[in-house]
Design an enzyme around this catalytic site. Structure first.
Site, PDB file in Angstrom:
ATOM      1  CG  PHE A   1     -29.775  60.353  22.816  1.00 47.19           C
ATOM      2  CD1 PHE A   1     -30.736  59.880  23.678  1.00 47.19           C
ATOM      3  CD2 PHE A   1     -28.967  61.390  23.227  1.00 47.19           C
ATOM      4  CE1 PHE A   1     -30.903  60.434  24.935  1.00 47.19           C
ATOM      5  CE2 PHE A   1     -29.116  61.955  24.478  1.00 47.19           C
ATOM      6  CZ  PHE A   1     -30.089  61.477  25.342  1.00 47.19           C
TER       7      PHE A   1
ATOM      8  CB  CYS B   1     -24.893  64.647  33.031  1.00 50.30           C
ATOM      9  SG  CYS B   1     -25.661  64.445  34.655  1.00 50.30           S
TER      10      CYS B   1
ATOM     11  CE  LYS C   1     -34.990  59.265  29.714  1.00 51.06           C
ATOM     12  NZ  LYS C   1     -35.065  57.901  30.214  1.00 51.06           N
ATOM     13  CD  GLU C   2     -31.266  67.247  35.738  1.00 53.93           C
ATOM     14  OE1 GLU C   2     -31.728  68.279  35.251  1.00 53.93           O
ATOM     15  OE2 GLU C   2     -30.162  67.188  36.291  1.00 53.93           O
TER      16      GLU C   2
ATOM     17  CG  ASN D   1     -23.542  60.580  30.803  1.00 54.87           C
ATOM     18  OD1 ASN D   1     -24.569  59.938  30.590  1.00 54.87           O
ATOM     19  ND2 ASN D   1     -23.379  61.310  31.885  1.00 54.87           N
TER      20      ASN D   1
ATOM     21  NE  ARG E   1     -27.111  71.365  37.496  1.00 50.24           N
ATOM     22  CZ  ARG E   1     -27.056  70.405  38.430  1.00 50.24           C
ATOM     23  NH1 ARG E   1     -25.995  70.326  39.214  1.00 50.24           N
ATOM     24  NH2 ARG E   1     -28.028  69.542  38.580  1.00 50.24           N
TER      25      ARG E   1
ATOM     26  CB  THR F   1     -20.889  61.120  37.278  1.00 52.09           C
ATOM     27  OG1 THR F   1     -22.263  60.773  37.098  1.00 52.09           O
ATOM     28  CG2 THR F   1     -20.074  60.694  36.073  1.00 52.09           C
TER      29      THR F   1
HETATM   30  P1  NAD Z   1     -26.944  68.728  42.611  1.00 51.31           P
HETATM   31  O1  NAD Z   1     -26.000  69.844  42.446  1.00 51.31           O
HETATM   32  O2  NAD Z   1     -28.368  68.889  42.173  1.00 51.31           O
HETATM   33  O3  NAD Z   1     -27.006  68.264  44.150  1.00 51.31           O
HETATM   34  C1  NAD Z   1     -25.890  68.053  44.942  1.00 51.31           C
HETATM   35  C2  NAD Z   1     -26.284  68.403  46.374  1.00 51.31           C
HETATM   36  O4  NAD Z   1     -25.253  67.950  47.246  1.00 51.31           O
HETATM   37  C3  NAD Z   1     -26.456  69.892  46.624  1.00 51.31           C
HETATM   38  O5  NAD Z   1     -27.759  70.150  47.115  1.00 51.31           O
HETATM   39  C4  NAD Z   1     -25.391  70.212  47.683  1.00 51.31           C
HETATM   40  O6  NAD Z   1     -25.793  71.191  48.609  1.00 51.31           O
HETATM   41  C5  NAD Z   1     -25.181  68.864  48.324  1.00 51.31           C
HETATM   42  N1  NAD Z   1     -23.904  68.664  49.015  1.00 51.31           N
HETATM   43  C6  NAD Z   1     -22.653  68.963  48.582  1.00 51.31           C
HETATM   44  N2  NAD Z   1     -21.742  68.573  49.506  1.00 51.31           N
HETATM   45  C7  NAD Z   1     -22.422  68.019  50.540  1.00 51.31           C
HETATM   46  C8  NAD Z   1     -22.055  67.427  51.759  1.00 51.31           C
HETATM   47  N3  NAD Z   1     -20.760  67.299  52.127  1.00 51.31           N
HETATM   48  N4  NAD Z   1     -23.028  66.967  52.584  1.00 51.31           N
HETATM   49  C9  NAD Z   1     -24.318  67.063  52.237  1.00 51.31           C
HETATM   50  N5  NAD Z   1     -24.735  67.614  51.072  1.00 51.31           N
HETATM   51  C10 NAD Z   1     -23.802  68.082  50.234  1.00 51.31           C
HETATM   52  O7  NAD Z   1     -26.289  67.493  41.873  1.00 51.31           O
HETATM   53  P2  NAD Z   1     -27.014  66.340  41.027  1.00 51.31           P
HETATM   54  O8  NAD Z   1     -27.461  66.880  39.712  1.00 51.31           O
HETATM   55  O9  NAD Z   1     -27.967  65.637  41.910  1.00 51.31           O
HETATM   56  O10 NAD Z   1     -25.764  65.392  40.714  1.00 51.31           O
HETATM   57  C11 NAD Z   1     -25.106  64.670  41.748  1.00 51.31           C
HETATM   58  C12 NAD Z   1     -24.124  63.707  41.107  1.00 51.31           C
HETATM   59  O11 NAD Z   1     -24.855  62.740  40.319  1.00 51.31           O
HETATM   60  C13 NAD Z   1     -23.134  64.332  40.140  1.00 51.31           C
HETATM   61  O12 NAD Z   1     -21.937  63.623  40.198  1.00 51.31           O
HETATM   62  C14 NAD Z   1     -23.778  64.138  38.783  1.00 51.31           C
HETATM   63  O13 NAD Z   1     -22.828  64.104  37.736  1.00 51.31           O
HETATM   64  C15 NAD Z   1     -24.400  62.753  38.960  1.00 51.31           C
HETATM   65  N6  NAD Z   1     -25.554  62.501  38.119  1.00 51.31           N
HETATM   66  C16 NAD Z   1     -26.461  63.483  37.881  1.00 51.31           C
HETATM   67  C17 NAD Z   1     -27.578  63.212  37.094  1.00 51.31           C
HETATM   68  C18 NAD Z   1     -28.582  64.291  36.801  1.00 51.31           C
HETATM   69  O14 NAD Z   1     -29.393  64.090  35.888  1.00 51.31           O
HETATM   70  N7  NAD Z   1     -28.572  65.416  37.507  1.00 51.31           N
HETATM   71  C19 NAD Z   1     -27.763  61.930  36.548  1.00 51.31           C
HETATM   72  C20 NAD Z   1     -26.826  60.936  36.841  1.00 51.31           C
HETATM   73  C21 NAD Z   1     -25.721  61.235  37.623  1.00 51.31           C
END
Ligand code: NAD
Length: 437
Positions: free
Chosen positions: A251, A262, A153-154, A210, A330, A122
């Site tokens: 919701f 998020c 969604k997680e 969101n 988080r 995002t």
């Molecule tokens: P996360 O923190 O679980 O995972 C991110 C991973 O990226 C980490 O394991 C980290 O070690 C790795 N990383 C960072 N820099 C790196 C690099 N240069 N090379 C390789 N690996 C690297 O994050 P997430 O929850 O999966 O979210 C990722 C993105 O997706 C965010 O922008 C978040 O806002 C978006 N998003 C998350 C969700 C959710 O439900 N978690 C849903 C939709 C969108």
């Protein structure tokens, strides 16, 4: 197709495994060597229903692999997906794009031919242009950038990913559009839910979605507090509202404030970006303020129930993850509650079916963690339900009452029946249920 997925967290791991399940050859990259080593052994670093099966199946079939090296994963990939974190920057609420920028530079130096570089993280509007500039500076190979925000969604991520409500593709290049449509075609066979748009609109759609959901929750939380003041029951109000098809039922649940990786950071980032454009998003900012206040409500109530101080009191928290079916803590409301209770002098004991390792890593021994839900309640003067895991709904209340030092329940999710609990001799408070007998 050959894919490289950069970042193997909640989004990257689900996406990588999901794409491989449709026959693509996927290499997932993460900087975290321990995480990658575990994944290569089939160990899943997060709690997400169905994910272990999906990963193990595709790992065994040789379609899914893991590495710490972007230089190894990218050569030959048709599509490179950026799924790294975009946390909130410390100072001002803006999205911190350090990980995206670093990943883009690493991808650039590993390109060996045309690839579509797709952002699933995002990111604020305009980030694709930044990625394009970084990649251009690092390679002479042809490439296209695209935006493909993720809506999973997680807790139900695999289902959401495998059967998406919609796939948003932000593109400015026909070839990239063709490649991405092709990639997603198997996911939308029952109806074309792929929407192709310009990149900036795609980037904004994710924040807009969101923010709308966050606004709905904060709206209900504010209304719940009013319901208490005026002697109404928010549960009746909620049901009454939800039958209006323009409003809908989802919701609309009041609670202890929203958390997670998020909503909180994304609404702050959106509000920040809007302000930078001289365009204040009043409603979004108010939703954020209301949420911060809501996260203090349970703590204030528990404190008030004991005359303002919790010294010598033991308070149990059921549910520590920010929502059920995930171990993600988080910005979880339970963490704010724990910190408020500790500050008021309480001993805090928590229980969660899957999130306790993460809580231990974050809070150390500041709170006690119990091996099961009744052990957490033992000797407690109050118990707060913060995350509505199924097992808490049908609790054995007689057993609970015997375990507790004082039978006081604070239901942060309005899941219990007040009449039954009062008959059993509990003192019961919920969120927004002012009209209760
Ligand atoms: P996360 O923190 O679980 O995972 C991110 C991973 O990226 C980490 O394991 C980290 O070690 C790795 N990383 C960072 N820099 C790196 C690099 N240069 N090379 C390789 N690996 C690297 O994050 P997430 O929850 O999966 O979210 C990722 C993105 O997706 C965010 O922008 C978040 O806002 C978006 N998003 C998350 C969700 C959710 O439900 N978690 C849903 C939709 C969108």
């Amino acid at each position: 197709m050959r894919l490289a997925v950069i970042g193997t967290g909640y989004v990257g791991l689900v996406a990588g495994a999901g794409f491989s399940d449709f026959g693509n050859d996927v290499t997932c990259v993460d900087l975290d060597a321990a995480r990658v080593a575990g994944l290569l052994r089939g160990e899943i670093p997060i709690h997400e229903p169905q994910l272990d099966d999906l990963v193990q199946r595709n790992l065994a079939a040789g379609r899914l692999s893991f590495t710490t090296s972007t230089a190894e994963a990218v050569p030959g990939a048709d599509v490179v997906i950026l799924a790294v974190g975009t946390p909130q920057s410390e100072e001002d609420g803006a999205a911190d794009l350090r990980f995206i920028e670093a990943a883009a530079a690493q991808v650039a130096s590993a390109l060996t031919g045309f690839a579509v570089i797709v952002t699933k993280s995002t990111v604020p509007v305009g980030t694709a242009d930044r990625i394009r500039a970084i990649v251009s500076a690092g390679t002479t190979q042809p490439f296209a950038v695209a935006s493909n925000p993720e809506f999973l969604k997680e807790g139900d991520a695999v289902n959401d990913f495998m059967k998406p409500d919609r796939v948003i593709l932000g593109v400015d290049d026909d070839r990239a559009a063709r490649v991405l449509r092709n990639l997603y075609a198997p996911f939308v066979r029952t109806g074309d839910r792929i929407m192709v748009m310009d990149i900036r609109s795609a980037e904004l759609t994710k924040y807009a979605s969101n923010a709308m959901l966050a606004v709905r929750i904060s709206f209900m939380n504010e209304l719940a507090l009013l319901a208490e003041k005026v002697g109404a029951d928010i549960e009746h109000v909620r049901k009454g509202m939800s039958t209006d098809p323009r409003i809908g039922a989802r919701f609309l649940f009041p609670g202890p404030g929203f958390g997670g990786s998020c909503f909180p950071k994304d609404i702050r980032a959106l509000a920040h970006a809007a302000r930078q454009h001289g365009n204040q998003l009043e409603i979004v900012e108010a939703a954020e303020r209301a949420n911060r206040r809501q996260k203090r409500v349970l703590g204030e109530r528990i404190r008030a129930a004991f005359g303002g101080t919790l010294a010598g009191k033991r308070v149990a928290i059921w549910g520590l993850a920010f929502k059920p079916e995930t171990d993600d803590i988080r910005e979880a409301p339970a963490l704010q509650l724990a910190s408020d209770l500790l500050e008021a002098g309480a001993t805090v004991v928590g229980y969660d079916p899957v999130a306790m390792d993460n809580v231990r890593a974050q809070l150390g021994d500041r709170i006690e963690l119990a091996p099961d839900m009744y052990a957490a309640a033992r000797g407690a003067h109050a118990l707060a339900l913060v995350t509505e895991w199924k097992q808490f709904r049908g609790a054995d209340f007689r057993r609970l009452k015997e375990a507790m030092a004082e039978p006081r329940l604070f239901d942060g999710r309005n899941v219990w029946d007040p009449a039954i609990l009062r008959d059993l001799g509990f003192t019961y408070q919920a969120i927004g249920r002012g009209g209760l007998p």
